[in-house]
Each structure stands twice: as C-alpha cells, then as structure tokens.
Scaffold this motif. Sequence first.
Motif, PDB file in Angstrom:
ATOM      1  N   UNK A  36     -28.279 -60.284 -42.367  1.00 51.13           N
ATOM      2  CA  UNK A  36     -29.513 -59.577 -42.726  1.00 51.13           C
ATOM      3  C   UNK A  36     -30.142 -58.942 -41.493  1.00 51.13           C
ATOM      4  N   UNK A  37     -30.186 -59.689 -40.395  1.00 51.21           N
ATOM      5  CA  UNK A  37     -30.765 -59.156 -39.154  1.00 51.21           C
ATOM      6  C   UNK A  37     -29.943 -57.974 -38.651  1.00 51.21           C
ATOM      7  N   UNK A  38     -28.628 -58.080 -38.731  1.00 48.51           N
ATOM      8  CA  UNK A  38     -27.773 -56.988 -38.286  1.00 48.51           C
ATOM      9  C   UNK A  38     -28.001 -55.727 -39.114  1.00 48.51           C
ATOM     10  N   UNK A  39     -28.213 -55.901 -40.425  1.00 48.65           N
ATOM     11  CA  UNK A  39     -28.492 -54.745 -41.273  1.00 48.65           C
ATOM     12  C   UNK A  39     -29.790 -54.067 -40.835  1.00 48.65           C
ATOM     13  N   UNK A  40     -30.809 -54.866 -40.537  1.00 44.06           N
ATOM     14  CA  UNK A  40     -32.083 -54.292 -40.093  1.00 44.06           C
ATOM     15  C   UNK A  40     -31.895 -53.532 -38.793  1.00 44.06           C
ATOM     16  N   UNK A  41     -31.186 -54.123 -37.844  1.00 45.97           N
ATOM     17  CA  UNK A  41     -31.022 -53.509 -36.523  1.00 45.97           C
ATOM     18  C   UNK A  41     -30.219 -52.211 -36.596  1.00 45.97           C
ATOM     19  N   UNK A  42     -29.280 -52.137 -37.532  1.00 49.82           N
ATOM     20  CA  UNK A  42     -28.415 -50.955 -37.587  1.00 49.82           C
ATOM     21  C   UNK A  42     -28.869 -49.912 -38.605  1.00 49.82           C
ATOM     22  N   UNK A  43     -29.749 -50.332 -39.570  1.00 50.17           N
ATOM     23  CA  UNK A  43     -30.130 -49.386 -40.633  1.00 50.17           C
ATOM     24  C   UNK A  43     -31.639 -49.325 -40.840  1.00 50.17           C
ATOM     25  N   UNK A  44     -32.409 -49.632 -39.799  1.00 52.00           N
ATOM     26  CA  UNK A  44     -33.860 -49.657 -39.950  1.00 52.00           C
ATOM     27  C   UNK A  44     -34.403 -48.311 -40.426  1.00 52.00           C
ATOM     28  N   UNK A  45     -33.754 -47.222 -40.030  1.00 54.09           N
ATOM     29  CA  UNK A  45     -34.217 -45.902 -40.445  1.00 54.09           C
ATOM     30  C   UNK A  45     -34.084 -45.658 -41.933  1.00 54.09           C
ATOM     31  N   UNK A  46     -33.228 -46.446 -42.611  1.00 53.69           N
ATOM     32  CA  UNK A  46     -33.042 -46.286 -44.050  1.00 53.69           C
ATOM     33  C   UNK A  46     -33.993 -47.153 -44.866  1.00 53.69           C
ATOM     34  N   UNK A  47     -34.659 -48.090 -44.203  1.00 51.58           N
ATOM     35  CA  UNK A  47     -35.548 -49.004 -44.916  1.00 51.58           C
ATOM     36  C   UNK A  47     -36.925 -48.381 -45.077  1.00 51.58           C
ATOM     37  N   UNK A  48     -37.498 -48.542 -46.248  1.00 42.98           N
ATOM     38  CA  UNK A  48     -38.780 -47.927 -46.585  1.00 42.98           C
ATOM     39  C   UNK A  48     -39.887 -48.969 -46.509  1.00 42.98           C
ATOM     40  N   UNK A  49     -40.770 -48.816 -45.523  1.00 41.71           N
ATOM     41  CA  UNK A  49     -41.863 -49.764 -45.351  1.00 41.71           C
ATOM     42  C   UNK A  49     -42.842 -49.780 -46.501  1.00 41.71           C
ATOM     43  N   UNK A  50     -42.814 -48.749 -47.355  1.00 46.88           N
ATOM     44  CA  UNK A  50     -43.689 -48.749 -48.526  1.00 46.88           C
ATOM     45  C   UNK A  50     -43.305 -49.841 -49.523  1.00 46.88           C
ATOM     46  N   UNK A  51     -42.060 -50.288 -49.473  1.00 48.39           N
ATOM     47  CA  UNK A  51     -41.625 -51.377 -50.359  1.00 48.39           C
ATOM     48  C   UNK A  51     -42.009 -52.701 -49.714  1.00 48.39           C
TER      49      UNK A  51
ATOM     50  N   UNK B  50     -24.640 -49.022 -50.386  1.00 49.49           N
ATOM     51  CA  UNK B  50     -25.395 -47.785 -50.207  1.00 49.49           C
ATOM     52  C   UNK B  50     -26.907 -48.001 -50.273  1.00 49.49           C
ATOM     53  N   UNK B  51     -27.345 -49.078 -50.938  1.00 44.86           N
ATOM     54  CA  UNK B  51     -28.773 -49.308 -51.135  1.00 44.86           C
ATOM     55  C   UNK B  51     -29.236 -50.414 -50.182  1.00 44.86           C
ATOM     56  N   UNK B  52     -29.865 -50.050 -49.050  1.00 44.20           N
ATOM     57  CA  UNK B  52     -30.162 -51.054 -48.021  1.00 44.20           C
ATOM     58  C   UNK B  52     -31.151 -52.123 -48.466  1.00 44.20           C
ATOM     59  N   UNK B  53     -32.086 -51.787 -49.349  1.00 38.98           N
ATOM     60  CA  UNK B  53     -33.071 -52.790 -49.750  1.00 38.98           C
ATOM     61  C   UNK B  53     -32.446 -53.874 -50.618  1.00 38.98           C
ATOM     62  N   UNK B  54     -31.573 -53.478 -51.542  1.00 38.64           N
ATOM     63  CA  UNK B  54     -30.873 -54.474 -52.342  1.00 38.64           C
ATOM     64  C   UNK B  54     -29.984 -55.335 -51.454  1.00 38.64           C
ATOM     65  N   UNK B  55     -29.330 -54.700 -50.482  1.00 39.20           N
ATOM     66  CA  UNK B  55     -28.470 -55.434 -49.553  1.00 39.20           C
ATOM     67  C   UNK B  55     -29.281 -56.430 -48.732  1.00 39.20           C
ATOM     68  N   UNK B  56     -30.427 -55.975 -48.209  1.00 39.51           N
ATOM     69  CA  UNK B  56     -31.266 -56.859 -47.395  1.00 39.51           C
ATOM     70  C   UNK B  56     -31.764 -58.033 -48.221  1.00 39.51           C
ATOM     71  N   UNK B  57     -32.200 -57.768 -49.439  1.00 36.12           N
ATOM     72  CA  UNK B  57     -32.710 -58.832 -50.301  1.00 36.12           C
ATOM     73  C   UNK B  57     -31.653 -59.904 -50.535  1.00 36.12           C
TER      74      UNK B  57
END
Length: 464
Positions: free
Chosen positions: A353-368, A336-343
């Motif tokens: 990791x790339x697939x997560x970015x491509x499919x869930x970019x809208x959930x990632x917060x650029x402020x982090x 459920x937590x995309x940043x922890x998953x990406x890390x």
Amino acid sequence: MVENEELDITVEAVEALGARRLAEILIEHADRDTGLHQALRLALASQSSGDQLAQTLCKEIQRIASDRQFYGYRESSSLAADLDRVREAIVRDLLPQRPLAAAELLGRFIQLDATVFDRSDDSDGLIGDVLKQAIGDFGAAWAAAPDRDRVQLAHKVFAILTKDSYGVHGGVVIAFKEALGPEGLDELERLIRDDLERCRTQSEEARTWPLTRGLQQIADARGDVDGFIAVHRLAGTERHALKDICERLIEAGRAAEALARVEQADVPAHRQWEIDDLRVRLLELLGRHEDAQAVRWWMFTGSLSEHTLRAYLAHLPDGEHDRVRATAVTLARQHREPHAALNLLISLDLDAAANLVLTRIGELNGDLYSRVRNAAQALEADHPLAAVLLYRSMADAVLARAQSTQYEHAVRDLAAAERLLPAVDDWLGHPPQDAYREQVVASHRQKRTFWDTMKAAGPNWKDR
C-alpha cells in the motif's frame, strides 16, 4: 462514607411504589406531557365498553385531522408517536372485540395522510411508516371481519390503491390478500385491468404505475410467478425487474430458469455487481460451485472488492488462502483504479500500500477523503512518508476548491503531516516539507481565511 448509587428504574422497583403512588405520578406528568395524556385517555377507554373505546378513538382521529399545527423536522417524531398510539390502540384493544368497528376506524385513520403530510416535515419517514403499518392493520381487520363481501371489499382496495398521493398505500393489495381471498382478488384484477385500459386509451400514462403495481401484487398474492412476469412485460419493465423476477423464480424452485434469464440479460454497468451476485447465488443453488468461484474471481479482478475476495476465500481450502492473497496483492499493484487498489492493499499488505502511494500519488484524489484518510491513518506508524503524502493530497484538494468551510479539515491534515515529519528520513524524490510549504504559500497566498485558521491552529507558514 458510602457513595450514593443511582437507583435503577425497573419494572419491579416501580411496581413496589404501589398503584396509588403510580397513579399520582402519572396524572402529575400527564398535565405537562401530551403524549402521556393521550396514552392515559386511550388506556382508560380500553377498560370501558367497546362503544366507548370506539368513540374515544374516533375523537382522537378527528382531533389529529383538525389540528393545524405545523410539525417541523424536529417535531415530526411527536406527531408520528401521536398517530402510532391511536393505531396501536385500535389494533390492540378494539380489533379483538369488534373487527368491523376497527376496520372502519382504520379506514378513517389512513385518510389522515392528506392532513398530516401537508403540515409536517417527514424527512425521516416516521409518519409515513405509521401510515404504512396502518395499511397492514387495515387488511388484518377486514380479514377478521365475519361475513364480509369480498367483491365490495375489492372496490375499497381499488380506491385506496389508486388514491395514493403520498406514497403510503403501496402495499395495500398484499395487506388485503387474506381478506379478499380468490374471489376478491379476481374482482380487483378486473377493476385494475379495466382502468388500465381506460388510462391507455385516454393517454393517462402517469396513472398506470399504481395499477401495474397492483397487478404485480395480485400475482404475488396468488404465488403466480408467470403472472408477475407477464405484468412486467405488459408494463415494459421486464428487463428492469430482472432481480425481482429471479427472486420469485428461485422461491418457486425454478433456479435454472432464473440463471438463463441472468445469462441473457443486458444489464446497465451500474447494476452489474447486483446481477453478478445473483449469478453466483444461482450457480451455488444449482450445485455449480466451480463456476460460482470463477464468477467471484472475475468480479474481484474488476472491482478489487475486499468483500468479494473474502467470499472467494471462504470457498477455498485454508491452505490456498496465502497464495490467493499474494495474487490479489499483485493484481492490486497493477490495477487501473488506484483508490480501489489502495483500499484493498491497506487490508492485505501495508508495504505494498505504501509503495502504491509513493509511486502513484499523482493519481490519487484527495477529494475522496474518507478513503484517503483511512489509508493515511493506517500507514502512519510504519510508513510515515506515504501518510504525509496522503495528508497533503487531502489538504491540497480543499485549497484547490477554495472551499472556506472546509479549511479546518485542511489545517487538521497539514498538522497531521507535520506531526509525522521527524519520522521521515528520506523523501525519495518527493518534495521535502520546506519545499512543500513554499509551494502552498505561493499558490494560496490570497486565502486569508485559510491562513487565519492555520495561525490559530499552530505555526504560521507565511512567517517562515
């Protein structure tokens, strides 16, 4: 021609200069260096009689107390060094000869807190560290003093404990453990409990914290775990002190009792990881290794912590590692937590990791930005599109906040994305660069400072 080599300044090389030449250099520099001048005065005094040394140290303490200079953040380290030279001279040179004189001077020294903190910016805590060390030295000096009156000494410790306006006397009871002995600790406990009762009767609750802390340290000085727990119960802090209590139970060989406390604890969510680590440690101490592994895995599935996964793997046979890593990747993909998953995926599987970015970019917060930038840099070589999307997200976050002081970072990230464009063959449904540029221009046309920064750094998108 042989190049000149810089000479190494070593003890042997300096010693070879000879005593006379060294003395000349020291005196010459002492006229410009107050710290060196002080060090020389104290060193010379240490070669004289004990009376002369004590008088010199007393004058140094008085000099610091009388000083009216304000020491800002950058200058406070020099005041800390000044203090530490005096403290060290008392301990190194006077204490072995005259412990009572050293104790008296250290008593004056710790009273400098009211002077030095009012005229310094000790944001780094350097001055506080010297005074805290002096508290430990004060206790050691009294422990070395023969024929000391432990009851009277308990009254001195009580005064120091309760007059701590600057928070540097907190360790005084432990520092005086040896000097007080059982008789002194008993008297100190009586003084504290009497004052604690008076504070509660007169509704002076603010004064009870140093008193209860003193009782906790008395319990520690006696090695009395149950007394330590009882003090926390008296103060209403038993639940908050769970970790401290368990550490003492472990040291006392009562790990099973500590585990029972952990299992029954009602712990706030923000401290759950700390208690879970403690639970694992206790299970291992009790030989319940499978249960410890089960807790580690439960912790990992909730947090996707790479550190926890490594700890779990460290307790498995090598042949199991690949299977567990594959399971971890699957969990991260669905987490459920995309940043922890990406890390986590950045360290385990760059394709995932790339697939997560491509499919869930809208959930990632650029402020982090620290997390996102690390991921973008890791993906650049083999997954340029994912890296471009991450760089865009960081720039978009800065522009959305209209934070002009951060525009340089946004420009840098956009430039990094531009650099990767030739490697992107298929945008896979994401906005191609021309469309993204038009979107940025349309949304942020009025941010003149940003566009000036962009123009200075490279191509001006607004001209396209």
